[in-house]
Each structure stands twice: as C-alpha cells, then as structure tokens.
Design an enzyme around this catalytic site. Sequence first.
Site, PDB file in Angstrom:
ATOM      1  N   GLU A 183      37.402  94.552  76.201  1.00  0.00           N
ATOM      2  CA  GLU A 183      37.792  93.932  74.923  1.00  0.00           C
ATOM      3  C   GLU A 183      36.700  94.129  73.892  1.00  0.00           C
ATOM      4  O   GLU A 183      35.570  94.524  74.227  1.00  0.00           O
ATOM      5  CB  GLU A 183      38.098  92.442  75.123  1.00  0.00           C
ATOM      6  CG  GLU A 183      39.397  92.224  75.886  1.00  0.00           C
ATOM      7  CD  GLU A 183      39.770  90.765  76.021  1.00  0.00           C
ATOM      8  OE1 GLU A 183      39.352  89.948  75.192  1.00  0.00           O
ATOM      9  OE2 GLU A 183      40.468  90.447  76.987  1.00  0.00           O
ATOM     10  N   HIS A 194      42.206  86.184  64.997  1.00  0.00           N
ATOM     11  CA  HIS A 194      42.456  87.306  65.904  1.00  0.00           C
ATOM     12  C   HIS A 194      43.106  88.408  65.078  1.00  0.00           C
ATOM     13  O   HIS A 194      44.036  88.147  64.308  1.00  0.00           O
ATOM     14  CB  HIS A 194      43.373  86.873  67.047  1.00  0.00           C
ATOM     15  CG  HIS A 194      43.378  87.844  68.194  1.00  0.00           C
ATOM     16  ND1 HIS A 194      43.923  89.103  68.085  1.00  0.00           N
ATOM     17  CD2 HIS A 194      42.906  87.748  69.455  1.00  0.00           C
ATOM     18  CE1 HIS A 194      43.785  89.740  69.246  1.00  0.00           C
ATOM     19  NE2 HIS A 194      43.163  88.940  70.095  1.00  0.00           N
ATOM     20  N   ARG A 210      35.617  90.845  66.689  1.00  0.00           N
ATOM     21  CA  ARG A 210      36.839  90.411  65.998  1.00  0.00           C
ATOM     22  C   ARG A 210      36.690  90.120  64.516  1.00  0.00           C
ATOM     23  O   ARG A 210      37.602  90.361  63.736  1.00  0.00           O
ATOM     24  CB  ARG A 210      37.305  89.120  66.650  1.00  0.00           C
ATOM     25  CG  ARG A 210      38.341  89.388  67.626  1.00  0.00           C
ATOM     26  CD  ARG A 210      38.771  88.139  68.278  1.00  0.00           C
ATOM     27  NE  ARG A 210      39.097  88.553  69.627  1.00  0.00           N
ATOM     28  CZ  ARG A 210      39.390  87.739  70.583  1.00  0.00           C
ATOM     29  NH1 ARG A 210      39.389  86.449  70.369  1.00  0.00           N
ATOM     30  NH2 ARG A 210      39.689  88.187  71.777  1.00  0.00           N
ATOM     31  N   HIS A 237      42.900  81.797  65.390  1.00  0.00           N
ATOM     32  CA  HIS A 237      43.008  81.940  66.840  1.00  0.00           C
ATOM     33  C   HIS A 237      42.143  80.940  67.598  1.00  0.00           C
ATOM     34  O   HIS A 237      42.554  80.381  68.610  1.00  0.00           O
ATOM     35  CB  HIS A 237      42.582  83.368  67.192  1.00  0.00           C
ATOM     36  CG  HIS A 237      42.664  83.726  68.640  1.00  0.00           C
ATOM     37  ND1 HIS A 237      43.849  83.717  69.331  1.00  0.00           N
ATOM     38  CD2 HIS A 237      41.713  84.121  69.528  1.00  0.00           C
ATOM     39  CE1 HIS A 237      43.629  84.091  70.587  1.00  0.00           C
ATOM     40  NE2 HIS A 237      42.341  84.329  70.734  1.00  0.00           N
ATOM     41  N   ARG A 283      32.810  83.956  68.443  1.00  0.00           N
ATOM     42  CA  ARG A 283      32.962  84.005  69.903  1.00  0.00           C
ATOM     43  C   ARG A 283      33.266  85.416  70.385  1.00  0.00           C
ATOM     44  O   ARG A 283      34.129  86.104  69.829  1.00  0.00           O
ATOM     45  CB  ARG A 283      34.111  83.078  70.318  1.00  0.00           C
ATOM     46  CG  ARG A 283      34.471  83.170  71.781  1.00  0.00           C
ATOM     47  CD  ARG A 283      35.632  82.272  72.098  1.00  0.00           C
ATOM     48  NE  ARG A 283      36.853  82.717  71.504  1.00  0.00           N
ATOM     49  CZ  ARG A 283      37.812  83.388  72.150  1.00  0.00           C
ATOM     50  NH1 ARG A 283      37.676  83.684  73.433  1.00  0.00           N
ATOM     51  NH2 ARG A 283      38.913  83.750  71.537  1.00  0.00           N
TER      52      ARG A 283
HETATM   53  P1  FAD Z   1      43.731  73.937  76.008  1.00  0.00           P
HETATM   54  O1  FAD Z   1      44.019  74.927  77.036  1.00  0.00           O
HETATM   55  O2  FAD Z   1      44.234  74.184  74.653  1.00  0.00           O
HETATM   56  O3  FAD Z   1      44.316  72.533  76.497  1.00  0.00           O
HETATM   57  C1  FAD Z   1      44.338  71.424  75.644  1.00  0.00           C
HETATM   58  C2  FAD Z   1      45.178  70.347  76.270  1.00  0.00           C
HETATM   59  O4  FAD Z   1      45.016  69.130  75.544  1.00  0.00           O
HETATM   60  C3  FAD Z   1      46.664  70.645  76.262  1.00  0.00           C
HETATM   61  O5  FAD Z   1      47.179  70.275  77.502  1.00  0.00           O
HETATM   62  C4  FAD Z   1      47.220  69.724  75.173  1.00  0.00           C
HETATM   63  O6  FAD Z   1      48.546  69.363  75.376  1.00  0.00           O
HETATM   64  C5  FAD Z   1      46.286  68.534  75.310  1.00  0.00           C
HETATM   65  N1  FAD Z   1      46.171  67.691  74.120  1.00  0.00           N
HETATM   66  C6  FAD Z   1      45.860  68.054  72.859  1.00  0.00           C
HETATM   67  N2  FAD Z   1      45.847  66.967  72.057  1.00  0.00           N
HETATM   68  C7  FAD Z   1      46.155  65.900  72.836  1.00  0.00           C
HETATM   69  C8  FAD Z   1      46.317  64.505  72.595  1.00  0.00           C
HETATM   70  N3  FAD Z   1      46.150  63.964  71.394  1.00  0.00           N
HETATM   71  N4  FAD Z   1      46.645  63.704  73.633  1.00  0.00           N
HETATM   72  C9  FAD Z   1      46.837  64.228  74.874  1.00  0.00           C
HETATM   73  N5  FAD Z   1      46.705  65.531  75.154  1.00  0.00           N
HETATM   74  C10 FAD Z   1      46.365  66.350  74.149  1.00  0.00           C
HETATM   75  N6  FAD Z   1      40.330  82.863  75.713  1.00  0.00           N
HETATM   76  C11 FAD Z   1      39.762  83.663  76.656  1.00  0.00           C
HETATM   77  O7  FAD Z   1      38.641  83.410  77.098  1.00  0.00           O
HETATM   78  N7  FAD Z   1      40.451  84.730  77.138  1.00  0.00           N
HETATM   79  C12 FAD Z   1      41.699  85.063  76.687  1.00  0.00           C
HETATM   80  O8  FAD Z   1      42.289  86.016  77.155  1.00  0.00           O
HETATM   81  C13 FAD Z   1      42.290  84.251  75.691  1.00  0.00           C
HETATM   82  N8  FAD Z   1      43.508  84.549  75.194  1.00  0.00           N
HETATM   83  C14 FAD Z   1      44.093  83.687  74.305  1.00  0.00           C
HETATM   84  C15 FAD Z   1      45.389  83.939  73.870  1.00  0.00           C
HETATM   85  C16 FAD Z   1      46.023  83.050  73.038  1.00  0.00           C
HETATM   86  C17 FAD Z   1      47.432  83.330  72.564  1.00  0.00           C
HETATM   87  C18 FAD Z   1      45.355  81.887  72.608  1.00  0.00           C
HETATM   88  C19 FAD Z   1      46.028  80.898  71.707  1.00  0.00           C
HETATM   89  C20 FAD Z   1      44.047  81.636  73.018  1.00  0.00           C
HETATM   90  C21 FAD Z   1      43.408  82.531  73.865  1.00  0.00           C
HETATM   91  N9  FAD Z   1      42.117  82.304  74.301  1.00  0.00           N
HETATM   92  C22 FAD Z   1      41.564  83.127  75.241  1.00  0.00           C
HETATM   93  C23 FAD Z   1      41.418  81.064  73.966  1.00  0.00           C
HETATM   94  C24 FAD Z   1      41.551  80.109  75.164  1.00  0.00           C
HETATM   95  O9  FAD Z   1      42.849  80.227  75.693  1.00  0.00           O
HETATM   96  C25 FAD Z   1      41.291  78.671  74.779  1.00  0.00           C
HETATM   97  O10 FAD Z   1      40.103  78.562  74.059  1.00  0.00           O
HETATM   98  C26 FAD Z   1      41.172  77.833  76.056  1.00  0.00           C
HETATM   99  O11 FAD Z   1      42.314  78.001  76.845  1.00  0.00           O
HETATM  100  C27 FAD Z   1      40.989  76.377  75.704  1.00  0.00           C
HETATM  101  O12 FAD Z   1      41.082  75.641  76.887  1.00  0.00           O
HETATM  102  P2  FAD Z   1      40.952  74.071  76.809  1.00  0.00           P
HETATM  103  O13 FAD Z   1      41.112  73.559  78.195  1.00  0.00           O
HETATM  104  O14 FAD Z   1      39.749  73.715  76.055  1.00  0.00           O
HETATM  105  O15 FAD Z   1      42.185  73.609  75.896  1.00  0.00           O
HETATM  106  C1  SIN Z   2      43.143  88.560  73.752  1.00  0.00           C
HETATM  107  O1  SIN Z   2      43.713  88.782  74.813  1.00  0.00           O
HETATM  108  O2  SIN Z   2      43.050  89.370  72.821  1.00  0.00           O
HETATM  109  C2  SIN Z   2      42.534  87.221  73.534  1.00  0.00           C
HETATM  110  C3  SIN Z   2      41.219  87.161  74.173  1.00  0.00           C
HETATM  111  C4  SIN Z   2      40.430  85.992  73.657  1.00  0.00           C
HETATM  112  O3  SIN Z   2      40.831  85.311  72.732  1.00  0.00           O
HETATM  113  O4  SIN Z   2      39.333  85.790  74.188  1.00  0.00           O
END
Ligand code: FAD
Ligand code: SIN
Length: 536
Positions: free
Chosen positions: A116, A242, A288, A349, A384
């Site tokens: 990436e 993104h 990015r 993103h 990031r």
């Molecule tokens: P999240 O996975 O967002 O979980 C948050 C949780 O909190 C959810 O369950 C939500 O329902 C809950 N929540 C929110 N507000 C409340 C509330 N008020 N009360 C109760 N529950 C609540 N990162 C990478 O490293 N690699 C990748 O390939 C990658 N691809 C991505 C692709 C996409 C489309 C997106 C959107 C992001 C991507 N990212 C990637 C970023 C990464 O996915 C996120 O930064 C990471 O998953 C965040 O994890 P988290 O556990 O902090 O939060």
């Molecule tokens: C992607 O698959 O392009 C997302 C990866 C990331 O947000 O880290």
Amino acid sequence: MEIKTDFLVIGSGIAGLSFAIKAAELGTVAIVTNKEKIESNTNYAQGGIAAVVDKTDKFEYHINDTLTCGAGLCREDVVKSVVTDAPERVEELAKWGMEFTKAKSGNSTNYDLGQEGGHSRRRILHAGDITGREIERALIEKAGSKKNIKIYENFFAIDLLLKSKIQGSEKGERDQCLGAYVFDVKNNEIHTFRARFTLLATGGAGKVYLITTNPDISTGDGIAMAYRAGAKIANMEFIQFHPTCLYHPEAKSFLISEAVRGEGGVLKLKNGSTFMEKYHEMKDLAPRDVVAKAIDTELKKSGDEYVLLDITHRDKDSLIKRFPNIYDKCLEFGIDMSKDSIPVVPAAHYICGGIVVNSFGETNIDRLFACGEVSCTGLHGANRLASNSLLEGLVFAHRSFVKISELFPEIEDKPVSVPSWDPKGATESDESIVVSQNWDEIRRFMWSYVGIVRSNKRLDRAKRRMDIINGEIDEYYRNFIVSGDLLELRNIATVAKLIIRCARLRKESRGLHYNIDYPERDDKNWLKDTVISKHS
Ligand code: FAD
Ligand code: SIN
C-alpha cells in the site's frame, strides 16, 4: 435501570472486542454498541494490517515509513514500540481464529503480503479484500465464547459518569470515570452503566463530512463524550482523505482499496492521461495526503467530477481472486474492473487526532481508557500510514489490558449512589427538521471549508456557522427527549467544532492539514500537537 460491571467497553470494533476478550479474564465485561455488534469501521477494512513478518523486511523500515508519513509529528517511542509489538499481536489474532490469506510462494512467511501507499515493502497481512469482516467474525466468535462478556446491541452511550458531577471535587483533583449513561434505542430507555473501568473504543468521525468511506456509526461519539467530560483532545485537524472512494450516484461510501494500486492500478484523468508522476516519485503509491491532494488539484483544474483508476491490464481471474468484494461491488454498478476503469473521488476516511492517551491507553481522567481510532496515541502524527490503524487498535487494546491488570486489584468497587438520567422536563420534539437540516448543513460546509484544502477565510466561515448551529443544538438538546439522531447530531457538531478549532490553531501546512494562507511546513514553531480541552 442500573447495570454494574467491572469493565464497560463502548464499541465493538477491533479495539473494543480485542480488549474485552482479555479483560474477561479479570472480571465481568459489558460491551455496549450502538448498532448491531458487527457494525464498525473495522468491519469495512479492506487492505489489511501492517506488520513486519517477512525475512526481507525489517522493523527499521516499517518505523521509517511510519515516521516519514507522519511528517514530523509521530511520537518516535510509540512508533518503535507499536511496530515491534505488531508480529506478536497479529499472531494472537490468528490464534483467536482470524484467517489471513496465506502465501502460495514468493516470500519467507506463511502470509500473502499486500502493498500500500507509503510502504517501502510488501507487509500488509489481509484476508482477500474483506480483512475487516474476517476480523469482526473472529473476534465476535471469540468474545461469544467468554461467559464473562455480555454484548448490548443498539445501546447508544450518551455521556460519561463523572465523580466530580456526582460527589463534587477538590480543586486540582483528577476526575474519575464511573461508567456511562446509555440509551437503549429499541426500548427508548436510558440506563446507568456503573463500571470500575471504562474503555472508549467508538472509532472515527467520517460522518462529519459529506463524502466519506465510513459507515454511519462514525459520528465521533467517543471524542465528543470525552471532550464534554474534560479529557484532553489533540490533532483534530489531521483528517485523512482516502484518494479512491467509488464515484457513483447510487453507491454509498464504498472504498476502492489502496491495495488495488498496490497491485498495479494507475490513476488517470478522464482523457486517459496519467498524472501522479507530476506529484511524487512514488507516483500512485505515494502517501495518501499527496495522492488525495493531487486528485483534488486535477479535478479543480479539469472541472471533472472524478478521476479513473485503471487496473484493466490485469486479467479477470486474478482480479476476482485478489479483490472479490471490490469486483462484485463494481459490477453491481455496471463496472467490470477487468475491462473498465473505476471512477473514484477522495473521501474523508480517518481521523488521526482524538483523545490524548499515554502508551497504555490512559486518558487524563482516572479509570477512563481510550483505544483505536478514537484515541490520539502519537503513532500517526500528521498523517497515518496505510494499514497502521487496525494495528494500533490491537496493540493499544493489549496495553490497556496490561495497565488495567496492574490497577484492577487496587480499585475497590465502593458503592456510590449515582443518580438516574434526569430528562429535566424534556418533551417529545415536533421539530425534527432541525436535526436533519443541521446534520446536512454541517457535513456540507465541513466538506467545502474544512476539507483537503483550507484557508483562513474558509475556516473562519466554518467557525461562524458552527457557533450558531452548536447554540441551536444545545437548546434543542435541553428541551427535547433524546433520540439516536439527536445524539449523533450533537456529537458531529461537537467534533466539527474541535476540528475547526485545531485547524485554526495550526498556522502552517503539514501532513493532512493544508492551509493556502500558510502553505509551508514550519518546524520552528509547529513541531507540536494542537492539544485542547473544554477547559482551555
Ligand atoms: P470501529 O471499528 O469503528 O468500532 C467502533 C465501534 O463503536 C462500533 O461498534 C460502533 O457501533 C461503536 N460506537 C460508536 N459510537 C457509539 C456510541 N455512542 N455508543 C455505543 N457504541 C458506539 N485501517 C487499516 O489499518 N487497514 C485497512 O485496511 C483499513 N481499511 C479501511 C476501510 C474502510 C472502508 C474504512 C472506513 C476504514 C479502514 N481502515 C483501515 C481504518 C480502520 O478500519 C479503523 O480505523 C479501525 O477499524 C477502527 O477500529 P476501532 O475499534 O477503533 O473502531
Ligand atoms: C485501504 O484498503 O485502502 C484502506 C487501508 C487503510 O485505510 O489503512
């Protein structure tokens, strides 16, 4: 109703679930999550998790790539420790049942490694292009096997319970978190969750912007709650756009993974000419911020609505094998990526800023921890590196657990009488138009004024509008009975205010923050975080 638990975990993404699985060894865990448990940013992750597992790779390279991308603002100690912890954490995830795509041949590891932007080596462990869905499957199954864990779906955390609000506080005394008020969306009731420790793992805030790759849960709730409670918040100006979100009138938030460029995809203008060579030596695989800004510049120049991502030189079978989800999704919209270029635009993103935590996920409020995208650990600095955020969630969930294991035996569960939620005479709203109107307005002006390219004038305009809207929302919130929509609006409004505040503070351009009135990076004055709180 009052619910008592040892650990209250708010959020069921990678950070919340992986912490909960560990914390269940110490005591009872209540996970509250505001939609179905699988719904999270994690669930939509495509590219994968960055870790040094191949013999030709080195920690030093991953550290350097992260630091370069972070544009001078990463905390070097944090970067070093996260990168070196990564292999152990991904192995643990695999032991818990996560099935990474395996290598057929060609590298020294068991895993197929993706490439990436910003990475000098292939080091992204993935599960096809549905890495996040596979992570959620594995973690939810693992959590489900623990009798100490109870998951409350459709439970929306509203605000943190603070000792200072309940018992008062001495001047200079640190506040303490005693749990949270949580709205049971289906039954329209507000419950009091009392906990010895609370972990905020609510993810990001992409919904603050009109165009985003994020799912609907990304309204920055944890950041807003922590800010209202007096936690320190930092670096909110660093919003990562993104470069390649699918452009189609009917497609809602669908990402075209950077891994597509990692496998040879090339960005082109509508007239077929390439442009990334003008902007960076790494061309389509530049970091990015560079790629998103280049697309933004080209779109402004040409007046086009999108650019194209072309991977038609790869054969259909290999594309279907490597990107089954992206292939199918594009086909739903009449785009066969083996024959047609994919129309793409940049989209909000990831938020690099968030709740300030130390190396163990501790905030400045006792017994309140924050992990994952909601937090600001110092790993990402001003930008990031791709696939470092799932990693950050895993590593910091583990470290929070390590710290809490030390503290847990010392923390008595003293009975404290916590008042139930007081609606203070609020009535049913007959003006929900206020919610939808403000929701739309915030997202539009954040996109136009606080987007990829900023200026002092645009930021001032955004601030003036935000001040008015925040006043209206506060009044509305005081007068009317809470609903999920109102709570989300209140949170995106708070987060928008914090992004604008940090963006106005930083008088330079760096990483993801580009202000045409200060186009240069200014290391003399700005090699520092923008730290704010409701007290400052
Ligand atoms: P999240 O996975 O967002 O979980 C948050 C949780 O909190 C959810 O369950 C939500 O329902 C809950 N929540 C929110 N507000 C409340 C509330 N008020 N009360 C109760 N529950 C609540 N990162 C990478 O490293 N690699 C990748 O390939 C990658 N691809 C991505 C692709 C996409 C489309 C997106 C959107 C992001 C991507 N990212 C990637 C970023 C990464 O996915 C996120 O930064 C990471 O998953 C965040 O994890 P988290 O556990 O902090 O939060
Ligand atoms: C992607 O698959 O392009 C997302 C990866 C990331 O947000 O880290």
